[in-house]
Design a protein around this motif. Structure first.
Motif, short mmCIF file in Angstrom:
data_model
loop_
_atom_site.label_atom_id
_atom_site.label_comp_id
_atom_site.label_asym_id
_atom_site.label_seq_id
_atom_site.Cartn_x
_atom_site.Cartn_y
_atom_site.Cartn_z
N GLN A 156 0.84 -1.20 0.00
CA GLN A 156 0.00 0.00 0.00
C GLN A 156 0.87 1.23 0.00
N SER A 172 -9.37 1.80 6.90
CA SER A 172 -9.20 1.08 8.17
C SER A 172 -8.73 1.95 9.35
N GLY A 284 -12.66 -7.59 1.84
CA GLY A 284 -11.81 -8.25 2.82
C GLY A 284 -12.41 -8.07 4.20
N1 DAH Z 1 -8.05 -2.20 4.39
C1 DAH Z 1 -7.98 -3.36 3.54
C2 DAH Z 1 -7.42 -2.98 2.19
O1 DAH Z 1 -7.40 -1.85 1.87
C3 DAH Z 1 -9.36 -3.97 3.39
C4 DAH Z 1 -9.81 -4.63 4.65
C5 DAH Z 1 -9.55 -5.95 4.88
C6 DAH Z 1 -10.49 -3.91 5.61
C7 DAH Z 1 -9.97 -6.60 6.02
C8 DAH Z 1 -10.92 -4.53 6.77
C9 DAH Z 1 -10.65 -5.87 6.97
O2 DAH Z 1 -11.59 -3.89 7.72
O3 DAH Z 1 -11.09 -6.48 8.10
O4 DAH Z 1 -7.03 -3.84 1.46
#
Ligand code: DAH
Length: 339
Positions: A156, A172, A284
């Protein structure tokens, strides 16, 4: 003298009568009544009149002047009336012509999709929260169990304001912000813009949107997560929709999963839309990592929770069968109007 006066009067009245327009009338006014006009000249030659006749003659001149002015005024009014009538005749208003329309914009497919997602979760008792787009590295990474040298940080890569501040790569960090508020239980979703240093192509953009979701309470289990996301998928893609949870890894959830929905185009048989697999990946998720709970001031022995993250563009592209993400950012009204 009297004859001269009579002649001036007759000539003036004749010229007024013959005048075709206001300019011609004005010429008469200047040449008869003006400073150098005929009547004025006549008054100046008063001395030729016998002294005893002067007052009567003066009066006569004034009366003549008044008479000419009156006739002139009348002619002017008539002329204006005719001009107005002519104007009304030529400037016909066609009331059957269509009116000018104001161009009204159109809600963006992202907005329509977001409102749909919000409707579903608000219906399940969630509140909508927002977090900053310019975020501390601490919230975007550290508090989500992604320490400085963690390889997930590489996946990221983003835009750094300085060493401590970044454009958030995911929604997140709002999880950490919600937990730190200290009010439990939590049931929230948080939509917003995120950033990654990606090249633009049909499926990538350096700026896109996610919707984060999180529930923290006593006795929250993976069953709650499954039930919630299954219901979400059915509401969003139709009652027939099936879900599949595939084990995955995210640093801030344990266990973690990726969720696929059965292809709503072919019903799972396999088609061009789902690339023949019958399944489409949509999000996810996982159980909030005990270490994350602890870092955000929540006792993991007392509270548990789940979280999920959905790409908003992904939902919009799927729902409206758009095959190039770039269309979402061009704001071409001919494209937007279709949804
Ligand atoms: N933040 C992750 C992404 O950008 C996506 C994600 C995955 C968010 C799992 C979540 C989680 O809250 O539990 O790839």
């Amino acid at each position: 003298m009297k004859e001269r006066l009579q002649k001036i009067k007759e000539e003036a009245l004749a010229r007024i009568k013959a005048s075709q327009n206001p300019e011609a009338l004005n010429d008469v006014r200047v040449s008869v009544l003006g400073k150098k006009g005929e009547l004025t000249a006549l008054l100046k030659s008063m001395k030729e009149v016998a002294p005893e006749e002067r007052p009567a003659f003066g009066q006569l001149v004034n009366d003549t002047r008044a008479e000419i002015e009156r006739v002139m005024e009348e002619a002017k009014k008539q002329m204006e009336q005719i001009l107005l009538e002519m104007k009304l005749k030529t400037e016909v208003i066609d009331v059957t012509l269509p009116a000018k329309k104001n161009a009204i914009g159109h809600r963006h497919p992202n907005t329509i999709a977001l409102e749909e997602v919000e409707r579903i979760f608000i219906g399940m008792g969630y509140e909508v929260m927002e977090g900053p787009e310019v975020e501390y590295d601490l919230y975007n990474f550290e508090k989500l169990n992604i320490p400085a040298n963690h390889p997930a940080k590489d996946e990221q890569d983003t835009f750094y304001i300085n060493k401590e501040i970044v454009l958030r790569t995911q929604t997140s960090p709002v999880q950490a912000r919600a937990m730190e508020k200290g009010k439990l239980p939590i049931r929230m979703i948080s939509p917003g813009r995120v950033f990654r240093s990606d090249e633009v192509d049909a499926t990538h953009s350096p700026s896109f949107h996610q919707i984060e979701g999180m529930v923290i309470d006593k006795n929250i289990t993976f069953a709650d997560l499954k039930g919630t996301l299954e219901e979400f998928a059915r509401e969003l893609f139709g009652a027939e929709t099936k879900t599949k949870f595939r084990p995955h890894h995210f640093p801030f959830t344990e266990p973690s999963a990726e969720v696929d929905v059965s292809c709503f185009k072919c019903g799972g048989k396999g088609c061009r839309f789902c690339k023949g697999s019958g399944w489409i990946e949509i999000l996810g998720c996982g159980m909030v990592h005990p270490h994350v709970l602890e870092m955000c001031g929540i006792d993991p022995k007392e509270y548990t929770g789940f979280a999920f993250g959905v790409g908003l563009e992904r939902i919009a592209l799927l729902k409206y069968e758009i095959d190039d993400m770039r269309l979402l950012y061009e704001n071409d009204i001919r494209f937007l109007r279709q949804f």
